[in-house]
Design a protein around this motif. Structure first.
Motif, short mmCIF file in Angstrom:
data_model
loop_
_atom_site.label_atom_id
_atom_site.label_comp_id
_atom_site.label_asym_id
_atom_site.label_seq_id
_atom_site.Cartn_x
_atom_site.Cartn_y
_atom_site.Cartn_z
N THR A 157 0.56 6.18 -4.95
CA THR A 157 1.07 6.76 -3.73
C THR A 157 1.27 8.29 -3.12
N ASP A 161 -0.11 11.21 -0.80
CA ASP A 161 0.61 12.38 0.25
C ASP A 161 0.42 13.59 0.38
N ILE A 232 -1.01 8.53 8.34
CA ILE A 232 0.67 7.97 8.06
C ILE A 232 1.11 6.56 7.96
N ARG A 235 -0.21 4.65 5.18
CA ARG A 235 0.38 5.20 3.97
C ARG A 235 1.53 4.51 4.18
N ASN A 236 2.87 3.65 5.21
CA ASN A 236 3.22 3.47 5.25
C ASN A 236 3.36 1.77 5.07
N SER A 237 2.20 1.38 5.33
CA SER A 237 1.91 -0.13 5.09
C SER A 237 1.37 -0.28 3.56
N LYS A 239 4.18 0.86 1.63
CA LYS A 239 5.13 0.47 0.73
C LYS A 239 5.92 -0.52 0.52
#
Length: 239
Positions: A157, A161, A232, A235-237, A239
Motif C-alpha cells: 500500500t 501512498d 485517494i 487508496r481508501n477502498s 483498506k
C-alpha cells in the motif's frame, strides 16, 4: 466504490470527479477557441502587430535585451526565461487583431515578472523538474500498488501512498501557475490601456481573450485536483 468488475478505469472517482473536471476542461478549451476566433477578426485601431506591441511594451519596461521572435505552431506563444525571448506564433507575431495584441502583451507580462523576480514565477520555474519527476512516477507507482494490494489492505500500500504524494506535486505546480497567469494578464491589460495601444471600446474584447485563456489554467487545476481525489478514493477502498 467500483462498477461492474471493479476495473481501475471504471471506478466511482472517475464518474464523480474526473469526468466533470474533464468536461469543464473541454468547455474552457472551447471558450479559448471561440474568443480567439472572434477577436482574431477584429482589427485594433492602432493597427500594430503582435510583434510591435511586444517590442513596445518590453522597451517601455527597459527590457531591451529580451528578443521577440517568430515560433512555429498555432497558439504556441510563450516566454522563454532561459533564452530571455518572447516567442510568438505567426498569427500573433504578424497579426494586428485584438487577439494578437492580447496574447503578445500577456507574454511580455511574463518577461516583466521574470525581470522583477516575481515570487510565483520563480517558484514555478524552479519547481518544473520536481513536478515532472513526480508526474512520471506517480501513476506507475500507484497502479502497481493498487494491483498487488487486496481489498483487505494486504500488499504494498505504500506504493499507492507514494504515487499520491508524487501526484500532489503536479497539483502544486498547477496551483502555482494560476497566480502567474492571472498576474501576467493583469499586467497586459494595464500596459495596453496605459500606453494607449487599445482604447476603451477595445478593452472588452481584449479582456475576453485573456479571461478565456486564464480559464484553461483553472480547468487544468480542476483536472489535477479531480485526479488526486480519485487516487485517494481508490487508496481508501483498499483498506
Amino acid at each position: 466504490m467500483f462498477f461492474g468488475t471493479g476495473i481501475f478505469f471504471f471506478d466511482s472517482g472517475l464518474i464523480f470527479f474526473v469526468l466533470p473536471a474533464g468536461l469543464f476542461a473541454m468547455y474552457a478549451q472551447g471558450k479559448v477557441k471561440s474568443a480567439y476566433a472572434r477577436y482574431s477578426k477584429v482589427m485594433s485601431n492602432k493597427n500594430m502587430t503582435g510583434a510591435q506591441v511586444a517590442r513596445t511594451l518590453l522597451d517601455k519596461k527597459g527590457l531591451h535585451d529580451v528578443d521577440v521572435e517568430l515560433t512555429g505552431g498555432h497558439l504556441s506563444d510563450h516566454y522563454d526565461p532561459k533564452a530571455r525571448k518572447v516567442r510568438l506564433s505567426r498569427e500573433v507575431h504578424n497579426g494586428s487583431s485584438l487577439a494578437s495584441l492580447a496574447i503578445a502583451a500577456h507574454e511580455t507580462g511574463h518577461a516583466n515578472q521574470h525581470d522583477e523576480g516575481y515570487f510565483f514565477l520563480t517558484f514555478r520555474n524552479n519547481f518544473v523538474p520536481i513536478a515532472q519527476f513526480g508526474s512520471s512516477l506517480a501513476m506507475p507507482l500507484f497502479l502497481i500498488g493498487f494491483i498487488f494490494t487486496t481489498g483487505q489492505g494486504d500488499g504494498p500500500t505504500y506504493l499507492m501512498d507514494l504515487g499520491i504524494a508524487f501526484f500532489s506535486l503536479a497539483l502544486i505546480f498547477q496551483l502555482v501557475t494560476l497566480p502567474v497567469e492571472f498576474n501576467a494578464s493583469s499586467r497586459a491589460m494595464s500596459s495596453l490601456t496605459n500606453m494607449g495601444i487599445i482604447d476603451e471600446q477595445e478593452r472588452k474584447g481584449t479582456k475576453e481573450v485573456l479571461n478565456a485563456a486564464a480559464l484553461t489554467y483553472v480547468a487544468a487545476t480542476a483536472v489535477a485536483l479531480a485526479q488526486l481525489l480519485r487516487l485517494i478514493l481508490l487508496r481508501n477502498s483498499r483498506k
